[in-house]
Every structure is written in structure tokens, then in C-alpha cells.
Design an enzyme around this catalytic site. Structure first.
Site, PDB file in Angstrom:
ATOM      1  N   HIS A 188       0.843  -1.200   0.000  1.00 39.36           N
ATOM      2  CA  HIS A 188       0.000   0.000   0.000  1.00 39.36           C
ATOM      3  C   HIS A 188       0.878   1.250   0.000  1.00 39.36           C
ATOM      4  CE1 HIS A 188      -3.439   2.542   0.626  1.00 39.36           C
ATOM      5  NE2 HIS A 188      -2.880   3.061   1.699  1.00 39.36           N
ATOM      6  N   ASP A 237       0.975   5.173  -0.088  1.00 39.57           N
ATOM      7  CA  ASP A 237       0.260   6.442   0.034  1.00 39.57           C
ATOM      8  C   ASP A 237       0.979   7.525  -0.770  1.00 39.57           C
ATOM      9  OD1 ASP A 237      -1.831   5.842   1.974  1.00 39.57           O
ATOM     10  OD2 ASP A 237      -0.209   5.535   3.412  1.00 39.57           O
ATOM     11  N   ASP A 250      -7.764   1.283   2.191  1.00 37.29           N
ATOM     12  CA  ASP A 250      -7.436   2.282   3.215  1.00 37.29           C
ATOM     13  C   ASP A 250      -8.348   3.501   3.338  1.00 37.29           C
ATOM     14  OD1 ASP A 250      -5.842   2.974   5.401  1.00 37.29           O
ATOM     15  OD2 ASP A 250      -4.445   4.142   4.206  1.00 37.29           O
ATOM     16  N   ASP A 301       1.698  -1.200   4.393  1.00 36.70           N
ATOM     17  CA  ASP A 301       2.191   0.063   3.816  1.00 36.70           C
ATOM     18  C   ASP A 301       3.633  -0.060   3.339  1.00 36.70           C
ATOM     19  OD1 ASP A 301      -0.228   0.848   4.743  1.00 36.70           O
ATOM     20  OD2 ASP A 301       0.492   2.521   5.960  1.00 36.70           O
ATOM     21  N   HIS A 347      -6.509   9.580  -0.033  1.00 39.11           N
ATOM     22  CA  HIS A 347      -7.151   9.497   1.274  1.00 39.11           C
ATOM     23  C   HIS A 347      -6.328  10.024   2.448  1.00 39.11           C
ATOM     24  CE1 HIS A 347      -5.218   5.529   0.526  1.00 39.11           C
ATOM     25  NE2 HIS A 347      -4.803   5.706   1.762  1.00 39.11           N
TER      26      HIS A 347
END
Length: 981
Positions: free
Chosen positions: A60, A62, A174, A311, A455
Site C-alpha cells: 500500500h 500512500d 485504506d 504500507d 485518502h
């Protein structure tokens, strides 16, 4: 039989509101699965049909959170993707999925063609899959559907051009709660399957007991099944490895081989993983199979999904080896022992869904009654205890507002750019139009806006300096889009296209408002008048003919305004104020009613005249400390100063009458139908417990306390021909209510604006509350993503913070006779905590972290402008179906005006201006009232970063409530049952 199937269908249909109704929302200790229950099974359940396990490795990433997008890419993401190419090629049984194209495209641009070919081969062979394929994994509460669609197109267009692939499964592990708008958009994109994770723990537990974690997600308004999309809801607390192999995190953690002793991450349950070898494989295979079996008991089929990631995982080559080699040993062992009745392998997300559909005998087309049908949404999210994630609906509201301003400019720039591109291709003379440069600016703006839908961006949940990075990107794109708009308007408005010439050093037009930095509010320029007329161009971004009040600042009160047809226009001159009570004579505001063609430009002319027939606004200023009424000397305006009084202040137009308190200046009565509704402000504090509010969580210390002021505020009342307003100067907010004295749409609602400044506060949140005598009975309605309305029920069994919901563009309350709608130009949190009330949280300043990984509070507050419209409508009859509701046509149009304000531009004074058209009118007539052009987006050419000659036209036909009158509404359009031309 058909009857039988329908009965089944009814049994299998759920509405989230009903689920909320039956849930106790208690939080008993569920054993190893804390928020669940003990799962048991029979050894021989799989004898006839083995368990099929798909372990799906993922990372994941971000696009900004604790580091900026670029820093994450440099430190982690590029290494993940580089290793992916090497490690997947070592063994064709290995699989990997990826979702964020913002990162993937940045990486792709920096790799050689050999690597690119390898990636294409891995995709073709099914080892590597792109899931969702948006620019980011967007937030689903605060994001507007315009931007969600745009970042999806940006990602998908990139994939089509560079890889020739089209994603088919959605992956959203997420976002903090989930919206059916997303399900609808994915379905319309051609997806068959999607996955979600962050859902209230009580809802997860309920779905697990009912085995409804896999369902067809259907839209509230859908009477058939055309919007159904198969959705998998992950059952446990998190998407990390401890919470994805099965119900016991202490055991699953031992199968996260990045946590082997000696590494940087360990298991908080204090039992580390062991590398798999001949001596422990039998026991270890049994341990994880036990978890797989237990997890599979929560679902209806013998096909199991076990994600494997977290993550920014798989950054180091060693980590790929640790995970893939140890798991392969486990798979080989399990698959070699038929008595275990299991087939385990690595898989992509689509591998899982294909097996699932095969297993449940569903062809691509038929939706069987094997899975239940569900309608509704998954807000407000709580991950544990009373920790509801309703704080982020408001966090960093300055940027939530900037986001919407950018969206409105981007849409205008896209439309005008495409029209200008078509125009410029018509003659040699116009080919100097900077189409390629401007297309680059458009692309960059799409990507910066797309990045902000992430997000941790629009949500306001990133580190301070990351917020500044996002803000700077939005700000740069805002400036660049203004250039695109000006360049495009230039070529479109010239009467003689032969007179076109393009000179970068002297732009033909300039924008009427300027913003000087990424964290400051825009302000108006002052237009210098001369005896020579200056052109004032007004662009109408809506697809219907429009009457709108336009205000610009000029340097002289002796002003004349000519319409596009050369006729004088009625103008109101208002003072420009320096603070609450001082008039600045540097500038004067002129306001007039502009009449504009759909998606077109109206060309007005401004000039200075010896004596002007304009009408001036008059002012009454109420101040504490004054004990008598007196005229304030001013050479132009009539200004009276007086003490705050018990008498009411009244504003009215032909549609309504408003009474305000002479003490506080706040609204007390809104009269169309006799309707007492009053406005007040209130403070929320945070709990004295260990857990306090932060960027994500709202944990108030009880009900809000009224906003108390020792001295009454200064109140400035303006009365004018075009508009009248009441402005209240409180310590933390400048509150304005403006009533337009015009016929048509803008006269029918009140414009409310708050300039909020809580920079000196400590653990406080400021709310605006509207109270009325509407008998709303705990029901209220909020929109989801500006796309649809979701009915809400305020529940006394839930804590206050659970009854706060996201509002993107509107929220309303109603009873049998009236509906009161709060329209919003920015996303914020809203609630209706008492009968007849609607409140919106405008800003929050919190001094501590709320333990969700951010590691800081929210203390970077700005002076923030919030803009609303308050609309009161008569309604007839009751709702047939409580699960669905629609705005009226007037309400849709009001929202459209608020979110797409007209754009004013002027010509530079000193340039000899070539002759212009009176109006530029690209449409033959208005679009129907219920049709909205979402975008007209020029498509990139297949080969390079230049524009092609194609554009994507996106239309949206809006659902509206027919029980509101459309007569005498001043709507300049009709409805046509969905026919556009």
C-alpha cells in the site's frame, strides 16, 4: 419460479439504514478476534470440495502522508517497483498487485525499454495486475465525483496509452469508510468486482455472522439490478498481515516473514515468525491452514482471499525472498498432502474473483441469488471503541475549499481549451495558439487535483509539510489554469480571427481575482477606469442560460456599465471596507445582474463618466459602546452608526423576508412559509480521557457549548438595489448573510459565508447551527460526493460523533410541508442532533495526535472561507421509499451555481484591443435543466504529450424530486426525459 426468485431477492436485500437499526453496537470481547467471535469448524468440511486459497501480495503506497509524494517515491516506492520486475521473473508462480498510477507512471518514466517490456510480459502472463488503476486510491467522503471520475480517467488513460491494459477489479483497503458512488463509478467503468476494508467493526461482525461479507452492492435508486457490482468486504481490523490470514493476529503475525527476528519490524504479540524448514513445516502449515479455514467460515464459498502486504512493503530484495520463499514452501507442502484438502497459491485479485465466480456458478453476466444484495453506504467509520472517524470530514477545511475552487477552474479550462483547440485548427493564422504548452498545463492540473483526492490529502490527515506540498501543487495549477482559460477565451472572443496574435509577454486578458499564496484567500483586483471603455468578460460555466449577480472592484464610483448589446446596465455601488467600520476609498465594488449564454462569454464594457446614475448601497452599523444614532461622515456613502438594539434588522426580496437580531446580527426568522429558523455558533471541546480528538477522530466532551461573546459584535447592514446583507464581526468568525434582490434563481436562497479564524484556540471546534421548527424526526439527508443523496438517522444509541456524516455539496431536513437545504461549496462534517436542526463543523484545532499513525495534531489552521446557500422550499406529500431521496430541480441548479461561479476577466487597459464578439455562445440553446456536462476533456494523442483531436464528453442526468414545483422558479431550461438534442 419467478415468484420464488423475487421472494428470495427480497430476503437477500439489505439497506444499511436497517442494519444500523438492528445492531446493538455493543463491543463485547470476542477472544482472539477482539471485535468478533470464536470460529469453529469440522475437520472434514472440505472432504468433498477442497479449500482454494489465494494469497495476494500487495504494497500500500500512500501518495503523500508522513512524507511527501516525491520523498516516498525516492526512499521506498521506486525500489518496490524495481524489485518487483526482478523478483516476479525469478518464479512464474509469484504474483503481485498495484493500484496507484501516480507512482507507477513516475517510475515508468524513469526506466529503460527492456524493463518496460518485462512489465508488459508480467501483466500478460497474469503475474502482475493493476487494480482500480486510478491516479490514487481516493477518499470516498470528502471527494467530489468530478474529481473522482477525473483521477480514474487520468489513471486509465495512462494505462491504455503505456501498457494497453484496462483494470477490472477495484481495491480500496485504506479509505476511511466507503461510498456507493465509488461502486457505481467502478461499475460504469466496466468493473465486475471490488474490495473494501475500512467498515465499522460492528457492521463487519454482523456481516460475518450472516455470511454477507460478499454481496452485490446496488444503488439506492436502482429498481432493477443494473448497478450491481460484486463487493468483498475484508472481515478484520486491518489490511496488514496479522489481520488478513485469519482471526488470530498473534498467529497471523508469525506468517509475516518481514518480521523475522533481526529485522526492523517485530510482532507486538511477542511471538516472532520462524523461517520455514523441514523441521517445522508440518506444524507451521497446520497453523496457517487452521487460520485459513476459520476465515473461510465467514464466507459462502470454498474460495478464500488472503492478502499479504502492508504500507510500503516489498522495498528490499530480501523481503521479497523472505515472503515468497517461505510461503512457496508452505504451499508446496499443503498441496502435496491431499488429506489436508487445500489448494494454496499466490494469486492476483482477479484470480480470486474469477475462482469465486466459477465456484458460485455465476457467469460474467448473470447475478445469481447466491450472494445477497445490499444498498447504502459505510459511513461513519469506527475502527475500535467509540473512535469514530468523523473529524476528518472537516480537518484542514482551507484545502477542502481550495480543492473545489480548482475543480471549477479545471472544468472551465477543459471546456474552453477544447473549443479553442477546434477553433485554432481552422486557419493558419490561429495555429500559433499555444495548444501543446497549454495541454501540458492541463495535464499537470488534472494530476495535481487527482493527487489531492488521495485518502490522506483532501482528508486533512497528512503531516504539516506534506499539506504544504499538496497546497503548493494545487496553487500552481490554479495559476496555470487561469492562463489556459485566458488563452482560450482570447481566441474564442475575437470578432476577426485574422487579428489573432499570441504574445506570452502581454496576455490579452487578466483574471478578476488573485490569490497570492497557497494558504491565503483570494482577493479582487481593482479595475482602473478611463473614459475609453474597458472590456469585462464574464464566463458562464453552466450549461444553461444564466442570470447571475457579478461583483467587481473599480477605482472610481463614477462608473457606467454597458451590456453586450451596448445598453446601460443597472449597477449597485457598495463600499470596499477596511475592517468592520472603515471605508476604503481606494476601490468601490460594483454589482450587476449579468445575463449569459450557456457555456458562453458575455462581453460587458466599463467606463468612467463625469456623473453616474448608479445607485449606492446604504449602511447601518450597530456597535457596542455607541449610545446614539449618528451619521458617519463619508463623501460618498450614507452610513449610520447606532447602538446594538433589541429591534430586529429586516432584509427582504420578492421571494422572502428575513429577520435578524439587532444584538448579535444573527438570523432569527426565515419567512417564505412561516418558518422560525435561527442561526447560532457553538464550540465543541475534546474529552478529558486519554484518547482525544485529532486529525481523524472526533471525540467531543459532550454537547457543544454556545458561542458566548461579552460585548455584542459589530454588525454592518447594507441595503442596496442588487443585494442587501448583514455582516457580523465576531472574534473567530465574520459571518455574512446576503440576499439578492433579483428575479430568478439567485434571489430564492440566502448566501451565507463565514470567514473563520480559530488560530488562537486550544482543542476546540467551531460549528454553525441552524435551528428551525421543521419536524424532522431524527431524519436528515446528506449527499455523497455531490452525486446522490443518502438518508440518515440520528441514533440515540450511538455517541454524538457517530451521528456526524460527510457533506460534499448539500444536507437537508424536512417534514410534510417544507424542506430546508444547506448547500455547500466545500466538504465538511454535518449532523442533525435535535429535531429541526442542522449543524456543520467549520474548523477544528487540536493539540494532540489521535494515535492513527500521523504523529501530530492539527495546528496549521488558516483563515478559512466557507460558502453556503440556505434554501427553504415547500413540499407536498411523503416519501414513498425511505431509502431514497432526491433534491428538487431548483436545489440542483442552486448547487450548480454555487459550485460553478461565473468567472470575470478584463482586458489590459493599455493595449489597443481588437474588436470582440458581443457574446461567445457555443451552444445553440440551453441544455435541459437536469443535464449537466461533467467535463469535455481533450484526449491525449497516442504517441506523445500533445493533444489529439478527440475529446471525452461526460454527461450526467440528475435525478430530481418531482413533488416540488418547477413553475415560476425562473429556471431558464426545461426537462426532456433525458434527450440532449
Amino acid at each position: 419460479s419467478k415468484f420464488h426468485k423475487n421472494v428470495l431477492e427480497l430476503l437477500w436485500s439489505y439497506f444499511m439504514l436497517d442494519v444500523y437499526d438492528i445492531l446493538p453496537f455493543d463491543n463485547p470481547d470476542g477472544g482472539v478476534w477482539k471485535q468478533g467471535f470464536d470460529i469453529t469448524y469440522n475437520e472434514n468440511e472440505w472432504d468433498s470440495e477442497p479449500l482454494q486459497v489465494f494469497v495476494v501480495p500487495h504494497s500500500h503506497n500512500d501518495p503523500g502522508w508522513l512524507k511527501t509524494f516525491d520523498d516516498y517515491f525516492r526512499d521506498q516506492t521506486q525500489h518496490i517497483l524495481n524489485n518487483m520486475v526482478i523478483k516476479l521473473q525469478e518464479d512464474n508462480r509469484r504474483k503481485f498487485i498495484w493500484s496507484e498510477i501516480s507512482y507507477f507512471s513516475k517510475w515508468w518514466d524513469g526506466i529503460d525499454s527492456q524493463k518496460k517490456d518485462a512489465v508488459k510480459r508480467l501483466i500478460k502472463d497474469g503475474q502482475f495486475e493493476i487494480v482500480t488503476g486510478g491516479w490514487v486510491m481516493p477518499d470516498e467522503a470528502s471527494a467530489h465525483y468530478f474529481a473522482v471520475v477525473d483521477q480514474l480517467i487520468e489513471g486509465h488513460q495512462w494505462l491504455e496509452r503505456n501498457l494497453g491494459v484496462k483494470p477490472k477489479s477495484g481495491w480500496a483497503v485504506d479509505p476511511f469508510g466507503h461510498s456507493p458512488t465509488m461502486a457505481y463509478l467502478l461499475k460504469r467503468t466496466g468493473f465486475s468486482n471490488m474490495l473494501i476494508q475500512r467498515v465499522h467493526y460492528s457492521v463487519k461482525k454482523h456481516f460475518a455472522t450472516q455470511k454477507t461479507l460478499e454481496f452485490f452492492w446496488r444503488q439506492n435508486w436502482d429498481l432493477g439490478s443494473s448497478t450491481d457490482i460484486l463487493c468483498h468486504m475484508m472481515p478484520f481490523y486491518s489490511y496488514d498481515v496479522p489481520h488478513t490470514c485469519g482471526p488470530d493476529p498473534k498467529i497471523c503475525c508469525q506468517f509475516d516473514f518481514k518480521r523475522l527476528p533481526g529485522g526492523r519490524v517485530s510482532c507486538p504479540w511477542r511471538v516472532p515468525p520462524e523461517a520455514i524448514h523441514a523441521g517445522n513445516i508440518q506444524h507451521r502449515a497446520w497453523m496457517i491452514l487452521d487460520q485459513y479455514r476459520k476465515k473461510s467460515k465467514l464466507f459462502r464459498t470454498k474460495v478464500l482471499l488472503a492478502p499479504l502486504g502492508d504500507d510500503f512493503r516489498y522495498a528490499e530484495s530480501s523481503e521479497w525472498d523472505q515472503q515468497y520463499q517461505n510461503y512457496q514452501k508452505l504451499f508446496d507442502y499443503m498441496n502435496a498432502h491431499p488429506e489436508l484438502h487445500v489448494k494454496a497459491q499466490f494469486g492476483t485479485l482477479s484470480d480470486y474473483f474469477e475462482a469465486l465466480r466459477k465456484e458460485s456458478n455465476m457467469g460474467e453476466k448473470s447475478s445469481s441469488s447466491f450472494f445477497p444484495v445490499l444498498s447504502g453506504d459505510f459511513f461513519t467509520y469506527a475502527d475500535r471503541d467509540h473512535h469514530y472517524w468523523s473529524g476528518y470530514f472537516t480537518s484542514r477545511p482551507f484545502y477542502k475549499r481550495l480543492d473545489r475552487v480548482l475543480e471549477s477552474y479545471l472544468r472551465t479550462a477543459e471546456i474552453l481549451y477544447y473549443l479553442a483547440l477546434v477553433q485554432s485548427s481552422k486557419s493558419e493564422k490561429m495555429s500559433v495558439f499555444p495548444s501543446v504548452d497549454n495541454y501540458k498545463l492541463l495535464t499537470e492540473a488534472r494530476r495535481n487535483l487527482g493527487l489531492f483526492q488521495h485518502h490522506d490529502a483532501i482528508t486533512g490527515t497528512a503531516k504539516d509539510w506534506v499539506v504544504v506540498d499538496y497546497g503548493t501543487r494545487l496553487f500552481h495549477s490554479l495559476m496555470n489554469l487561469k492562463k489556459v482559460i485566458i488563452d482560450s477565451a482570447h481566441i474564442l472572443i475575437l470578432k476577426d480571427k485574422g487579428a489573432y496574435n499570441y504574445d506570452t509577454s502581454t496576455p490579452f486578458l487578466k483574471m478578476d481575482d488573485i490569490q497570492s499564496s497557497q494558504d491565503s484567500l483570494p482577493h479582487k483586483t481593482v479595475i482602473k477606469l478611463t473614459l475609453q471603455p474597458r472590456y469585462l468578460l464574464i464566463y458562464n460555466p453552466t450549461e444553461q442560460e444564466r442570470f447571475s449577480v457579478v461583483s467587481v472592484n473599480v477605482n472610481s464610483p463614477r462608473v457606467k456599465l454597458l451590456s453586450p448589446f451596448g445598453k446601460p446596465v443597472t449597477v449597485q455601488i457598495s463600499a470596499v471596507w477596511d475592517g468592520a467600520t472603515t471605508v476604503s476609498h481606494e476601490a468601490y465594488q460594483i454589482s450587476f445582474l449579468a445575463h449569459l449564454p450557456p457555456l458562453g462569454l458575455g462581453v460587458y464594457q466599463l467606463l468612467e463618466v463625469p456623473s453616474s446614475e448608479t445607485t449606492l448601497a446604504d449602511y447601518d452599523i450597530y456597535m457596542s459602546g455607541r449610545n446614539s444614532v449618528q451619521e458617519k461622515p463619508d463623501r460618498i456613502f450614507k452610513i449610520k452608526e447606532m447602538p446594538n438594539s433589541v429591534d430586529n434588522i429586516i432584509l427582504e426580496n420578492s421571494y422572502m423576508k428575513l429577520w435578524f437580531s439587532g444584538m448579535s446580527g444573527l438570523l432569527e426568522v426565515y419567512y417564505i412559509i412561516v418558518q422560525n429558523s435561527f442561526v447560532e455558533f457553538a464550540w465543541y471541546g475534546t474529552t478529558s480521557n486519554r484518547d482525544k480528538s485529532g486529525a481523524y477522530l472526533f471525540l467531543p466532551d459532550g454537547d457543544a457549548k454556545p458561542y458566548i461573546f461579552t460585548d455584542p459584535p459589530t454588525v454592518r447592514v447594507a441595503h442596496g438595489k442588487i443585494f442587501s446583507e448583514v455582516v457580523c464581526f465576531f472574534h473567530h468568525v465574520m459571518h455574512t448573510m446576503r440576499l439578492y434582490n433579483v428575479q430568478g434563481l439567485e434571489g430564492q436562497s440566502v448566501e451565507v459565508s463565514n470567514v473563520v479564524d480559530i488560530r488562537g484556540e486550544y482543542n476546540r471546534e467551531l460549528a454553525m447551527r441552524i435551528s428551525s421548527d421543521i419536524n424532522s424526526q431524527n431524519r436528515f439527508y446528506t449527499d455523497l460526493n455531490g452525486y446522490q443523496i443518502q438518508p440518515r438517522l440520528t441514533m440515540s444509541k450511538l455517541p454524538l460523533q457517530a451521528n456526524v456524516y460527510p457533506m460534499t455539496t448539500m444536507a437537508y431536513i424536512q417534514d410534510v410541508g417544507v424542506r430546508l437545504t444547506l448547500h455547500s461549496a466545500q466538504s465538511l462534517g454535518v449532523a442533525s442532533l435535535k429535531n429541526g436542526q442542522l449543524e456543520v463543523i467549520m474548523d477544528r484545532r487540536l493539540m494532540q495526535d489521535d494515535n492513527r499513525g500521523l504523529g501530530q495534531g492539527v495546528q496549521d489552521n488558516k483563515i478559512t472561507a466557507n460558502v453556503f446557500r440556505l434554501l427553504l422550499e415547500r413540499r407536498h406529500g411523503t416519501d414513498v421509499k425511505a431509502s431514497v431521496s432526491f433534491p428538487s430541480l431548483l436545489s440542483h441548479m442552486t448547487s450548480s451555481f454555487l459550485n460553478h461561479p461565473v468567472i470575470a476577466m478584463t482586458t489590459y487597459a493599455d493595449s489597443g484591443v481588437p474588436e470582440m464578439l458581443n457574446t461567445f455562445s457555443p451552444l445553440m440553446s440551453s441544455m435541459p435543466c437536469d443535464i449537466h456536462i461533467v467535463n469535455l476533456r481533450t484526449v491525449q494523442s497516442k504517441v506523445d504529450t500533445e493533444p489529439s483531436d478527440e475529446a471525452a464528453l461526460i454527461l450526467h442526468r440528475k435525478g430530481f424530486d418531482c413533488r416540488f414545483s418547477n413553475r415560476d422558479m425562473g429556471l431558464l431550461c426545461s426537462t426532456t426525459q433525458g434527450k440532449v438534442y
